[in-house]
Design an enzyme around this catalytic site. Structure first.
Site, PDB file in Angstrom:
ATOM      1  N   THR A  54       0.849  -1.193   0.000  1.00 25.17           N
ATOM      2  CA  THR A  54       0.000   0.000   0.000  1.00 25.17           C
ATOM      3  C   THR A  54       0.882   1.240   0.000  1.00 25.17           C
ATOM      4  O   THR A  54       1.870   1.310   0.744  1.00 25.17           O
ATOM      5  CB  THR A  54      -0.937   0.040   1.218  1.00 25.17           C
ATOM      6  OG1 THR A  54      -1.883  -1.026   1.100  1.00 25.17           O
ATOM      7  CG2 THR A  54      -1.706   1.355   1.282  1.00 25.17           C
TER       8      THR A  54
ATOM      9  N   PHE B 112       1.232   4.994   0.913  1.00 23.05           N
ATOM     10  CA  PHE B 112       0.672   5.995   1.814  1.00 23.05           C
ATOM     11  C   PHE B 112       1.254   7.372   1.454  1.00 23.05           C
ATOM     12  O   PHE B 112       2.417   7.473   1.051  1.00 23.05           O
ATOM     13  CB  PHE B 112       1.001   5.672   3.268  1.00 23.05           C
ATOM     14  CG  PHE B 112       0.231   4.513   3.820  1.00 23.05           C
ATOM     15  CD1 PHE B 112      -0.932   4.721   4.543  1.00 23.05           C
ATOM     16  CD2 PHE B 112       0.669   3.210   3.633  1.00 23.05           C
ATOM     17  CE1 PHE B 112      -1.645   3.648   5.065  1.00 23.05           C
ATOM     18  CE2 PHE B 112      -0.031   2.137   4.137  1.00 23.05           C
ATOM     19  CZ  PHE B 112      -1.185   2.350   4.862  1.00 23.05           C
TER      20      PHE B 112
END
Length: 383
Positions: A284, A286
């Site tokens: 992921t 960020f």
């Protein structure tokens, strides 16, 4: 007819190319003269009727075999001519001034300490991203993504950490929407490896589980396990760490959470299964956001949201500008324009140093030629 050698044919191509280059320069110079005339006589730069006539004329002259290619070529030429006319004699655009001001005012070193808002609770993946970006952050946990933006706007914190994209589930659209409407800027990003685990209370076995809690993206990423256990009721929580906290605080023994291994010791849970996501290559991305743009040395990523006219060739002509400047696109994705049916904006992530002349030229062109050019920030990314 005498057959030409490959060397002679290539020499002929070189001659034709030289003619094209010369005529290309002549066309742009003549178009610039037209632009100066329009400016002196207060005429609009864009003349759709004239452009349509030119495209019809060159298409007809090219013949059926070459019509489409010639129309595309001249469409690009006229788009560049319009851009040159708009930029000639013009002061730096508002976006160009904003970037220059940010480069001048941003400190040379990214802060090691700051008050940072993260969505979720202790043990969330956003906390891992925060600790990767900041050496000694003071973390303020928020329930929703919107709360993170609000905390920044109200001055309750200096920065916020939010997920923007997952390698399996794709973009986090709600964060993009908030970036546009709340006027916050990306100042850094980091990639975090996501390893989901199945957490339960001590003593709970796999056959005991009746319900599973997690964030909706984590649920998507672990769909194979959930399909194999269709008897489980799946519930959505605001965050993977919040799911672990809920299981820990529940008086039930038949509930489980899809969360990170970091949450097991935090909430007194056991790891029943590890690496339960569909694909082990799960990351992921960020972003770290702030109220104002901060561009630190080494920034080589820029995120933009661009609105294009709804007509054939608009995206092609725009991509041609990136190619002409030698700038790589690492992301291109369409997003619906809120409140406008069947109209889209495009998310662009570009790889270019903010100090490069090509980047400066591209930003000026985008800002003066497009209906909307939303600047989301220039930053570097931690792997």
């Amino acid at each position: 007819m005498i057959e030409m050698t490959i060397e002679e044919l290539r020499a002929e191509i070189d001659r034709i190319d030289s003619d094209i280059i010369r005529l290309y320069g002549e066309r742009l110079e003549t178009a610039s003269q037209i632009g100066r005339y329009k400016k002196e006589h207060h005429l609009p730069v864009s003349d759709p009727a004239r452009e349509r006539d030119v495209l019809n004329k060159v298409g007809e002259e090219a013949g059926e075999k070459n019509e489409n290619g010639v129309r595309a070529l001249f469409g690009f030429l006229m788009a560049q001519s319009r851009t040159n006319q708009l930029l000639e004699g013009r002061e730096m655009s508002e976006l160009g001034q904003l970037i220059r001001k940010s480069l001048k005012e941003t400190p040379e070193l990214f802060p090691e300490k700051a008050t940072v808002a993260c969505q979720g609770v202790e043990g969330a993946y956003s906390q891992q991203a925060c600790e990767k970006i900041f050496r000694s952050p003071s973390i303020m946990y928020c329930k929703t993504f919107e709360n993170v933006f609000s905390a920044i706007e109200k001055g309750l914190c200096d920065y916020g950490i939010l997920p923007i994209e997952n390698s399996l589930a794709g973009s986090v659209n709600s964060v993009y929407d908030q970036l546009i409407s709340r006027k916050c800027y990306i100042v850094r990003s980091a990639r975090v490896k996501i390893d989901h685990t199945l957490l339960v209370k001590p003593g709970t076995k796999l056959e005991d589980i009746r319900e599973v809690w997690s964030h909706e993206q984590a649920i998507q990423q672990c769909s194979r396990l959930l399909t194999e256990n269709k008897q489980w009721r799946v519930n959505i929580s605001t965050n993977t760490a919040a799911a672990a906290q809920m299981v820990a605080e529940s008086d039930r023994k038949d509930v489980a959470a899809i969360s990170s291994a970091h949450c097991a010791p935090l909430y007194g849970l056991e790891i029943l299964k590890t690496d339960i996501q569909n694909n082990s290559n799960n990351h992921t991305r960020f972003i770290c956001i702030s109220r104002k743009p901060e561009i630190y040395p080494g920034a080589d990523h820029t995120s933009l949201m661009l609105a294009l006219p709804n007509k054939p060739g608009a995206l092609y002509q725009l991509l041609g500008r990136f190619y002409a400047e030698g700038i790589n696109l690492s992301k291109l994705e369409s997003r619906p324009v809120p409140g406008r049916d069947f109209e889209f904006m495009f998310c662009f992530d570009i790889d270019a140093s903010v100090y490069s002349p090509a980047f400066a030229r591209l930003i000026e062109e985008l800002d003066v030629t497009l209906e909307k050019c939303a600047y989301l920030g220039s930053y570097s990314e931690l792997a």
